[in-house]
Design an enzyme around this catalytic site. Structure first.
Site, short mmCIF file in Angstrom:
data_model
loop_
_atom_site.label_atom_id
_atom_site.label_comp_id
_atom_site.label_asym_id
_atom_site.label_seq_id
_atom_site.Cartn_x
_atom_site.Cartn_y
_atom_site.Cartn_z
N ARG A 160 0.83 -1.21 0.00
CA ARG A 160 0.00 0.00 0.00
C ARG A 160 0.87 1.26 0.00
NH1 ARG A 160 -3.30 2.74 4.56
NH2 ARG A 160 -4.80 3.98 3.38
N HIS B 152 0.74 4.50 -2.70
CA HIS B 152 0.55 5.88 -2.27
C HIS B 152 1.76 6.75 -2.59
CE1 HIS B 152 -3.26 5.87 0.28
NE2 HIS B 152 -3.18 4.66 -0.24
N VAL C 179 1.50 9.61 -6.43
CA VAL C 179 1.66 11.03 -6.11
C VAL C 179 3.12 11.43 -6.34
CG1 VAL C 179 1.36 12.81 -4.34
CG2 VAL C 179 -0.14 10.80 -4.35
N SER D 173 8.44 10.45 -1.97
CA SER D 173 7.92 11.70 -1.40
C SER D 173 6.97 11.43 -0.23
CB SER D 173 7.20 12.52 -2.48
OG SER D 173 6.16 11.77 -3.09
N GLU E 160 2.86 14.93 2.37
CA GLU E 160 1.86 13.93 1.98
C GLU E 160 1.37 13.11 3.18
OE1 GLU E 160 3.35 11.55 -1.29
OE2 GLU E 160 4.22 13.33 -2.22
N ASN F 96 -3.41 9.35 4.13
CA ASN F 96 -2.12 8.71 4.36
C ASN F 96 -1.82 8.46 5.83
OD1 ASN F 96 -1.37 8.46 1.68
ND2 ASN F 96 -0.30 10.43 1.61
N HIS G 198 -5.34 -5.90 -3.39
CA HIS G 198 -6.26 -6.04 -2.25
C HIS G 198 -6.44 -7.49 -1.81
CE1 HIS G 198 -8.31 -1.88 -3.09
NE2 HIS G 198 -7.18 -1.77 -2.42
N THR H 107 -8.05 -15.71 2.52
CA THR H 107 -6.59 -15.94 2.56
C THR H 107 -5.93 -14.58 2.75
OG1 THR H 107 -6.45 -15.81 0.13
CG2 THR H 107 -6.71 -18.00 1.12
N ASP I 215 -2.55 -14.14 -3.65
CA ASP I 215 -3.09 -15.13 -4.59
C ASP I 215 -4.23 -14.51 -5.38
OD1 ASP I 215 -5.16 -14.97 -2.75
OD2 ASP I 215 -4.70 -16.88 -1.78
#
Length: 284
Positions: free
Chosen positions: A22, A26, A30, A36, A45, A51, A149, A206, A211
């Site tokens: 993640r 992010h 940006v 940054s 940021e 964030n 995700h 999971t 996967d």
């Protein structure tokens, strides 16, 4: 050195891979992949609400400290973020990917640049297409990279728009595209008075494995975010969701290609930027 740092951190905390992945998104969306998002200070940021729930910073800092001992002022924080995310995916069971290094660290970090450049969990397919297109990525990249995700967690507020409160404060489902049984489970985990510290697994089955379960979840209407569910509901993206749900090898192959494009976004090289000595501050 980066790989060993990620491995050690992931062994102690299985949520680390999701946090590092993640963090990469992010950062790269940006100002490009220039670290940054790691800069600290007022108005950076990190100060944007989107964030504030980011994690994995300590892993990046640990890797940087080791690298500065053995390779001083040579490896950028931007490269560390990319390598750490790459290694995190592999350690969670995902594909092995070779990526180039040589990125330099950016000098600019502004909270005002965050919201116009990242996907909100309530986005429609059109909104996501427009954003990905502005970064030089295709519809295929959008569906493939949404597969991130398959690991990670989210705060209840990230999908609260799919529910409503009645006069007694009780939650009820209003998004009919969400499986009702799954919705009931989410309501139990996220009562109306739940603490902001409550975290929900993006993938209920999971949760720590990289996967293709994410796509299987979409087929059964168990996508956690609105921006997940719309990928199966939209005819432009449904076929690719179905393909990945039935073919993990195909998903992994596409992931390698799209991950390469993501980590090449807005890269600074040559005389641009710098090689930071500390990832949380510029050298000046």
């Amino acid at each position: 050195m980066v790989r060993n740092t990620v491995r050690s951190a992931s062994s102690a905390d299985p949520t680390v891979p999701g946090k590092l992945l993640r963090l990469l998104f992010h950062d790269c969306f940006v100002e490009g992949c220039d670290a940054s998002v790691l800069l600290q200070g007022n108005g950076t940021e990190q100060s944007d609400p989107a964030n504030r729930s980011l994690g994995g910073f300590s892993v990046i800092d640990s890797a940087k400290r080791v690298l500065e001992i053995f390779c001083p002022e040579t490896v950028s924080c931007a490269d560390i973020v990319v390598l750490a995310a790459r290694d995190a995916v592999e350690m969670a069971g995902g594909p092995v990917i070779r990526i180039p290094t040589g990125r330099r660290d950016g000098m600019v970090s502004a909270a005002s640049n965050v919201r116009p450049n990242i996907v909100d969990t309530s986005f429609s397919v059109d909104e996501m297409i427009n954003l990905f297109s502005s970064k030089g990525m295709s519809l295929d990249d959008l569906v493939t990279l949404s597969g991130a995700h398959t690991i990670g967690t989210a705060h209840c507020s990230a999908f609260s728009d799919r529910f409503q409160k009645d006069s007694k404060g009780k939650l009820s489902l209003i998004d009919t595209s969400l499986n009702s049984t799954y919705a009931d489970e989410l309501i139990k985990q996220c009562p109306a008075d739940s603490s902001p510290s409550v975290l929900i697994n993006n993938d209920p089955y999971t949760s720590f494995m990289f996967d293709n379960q994410y796509y299987r979840n979409l087929l059964s209407h168990r996508g956690l975010f609105q921006s997940d569910s719309v990928l199966f509901n939209d005819e432009r993206t449904r076929k690719q969701v179905e393909d990945f749900a039935n073919d993990q090898v195909g998903f992994f192959e596409s992931w390698g290609q799209s991950f390469f494009k993501l980590t090449s976004t807005g890269v600074k090289t040559g005389d641009e930027g710098e090689i930071r000595r500390s990832c949380s501050a510029t050298n000046m």
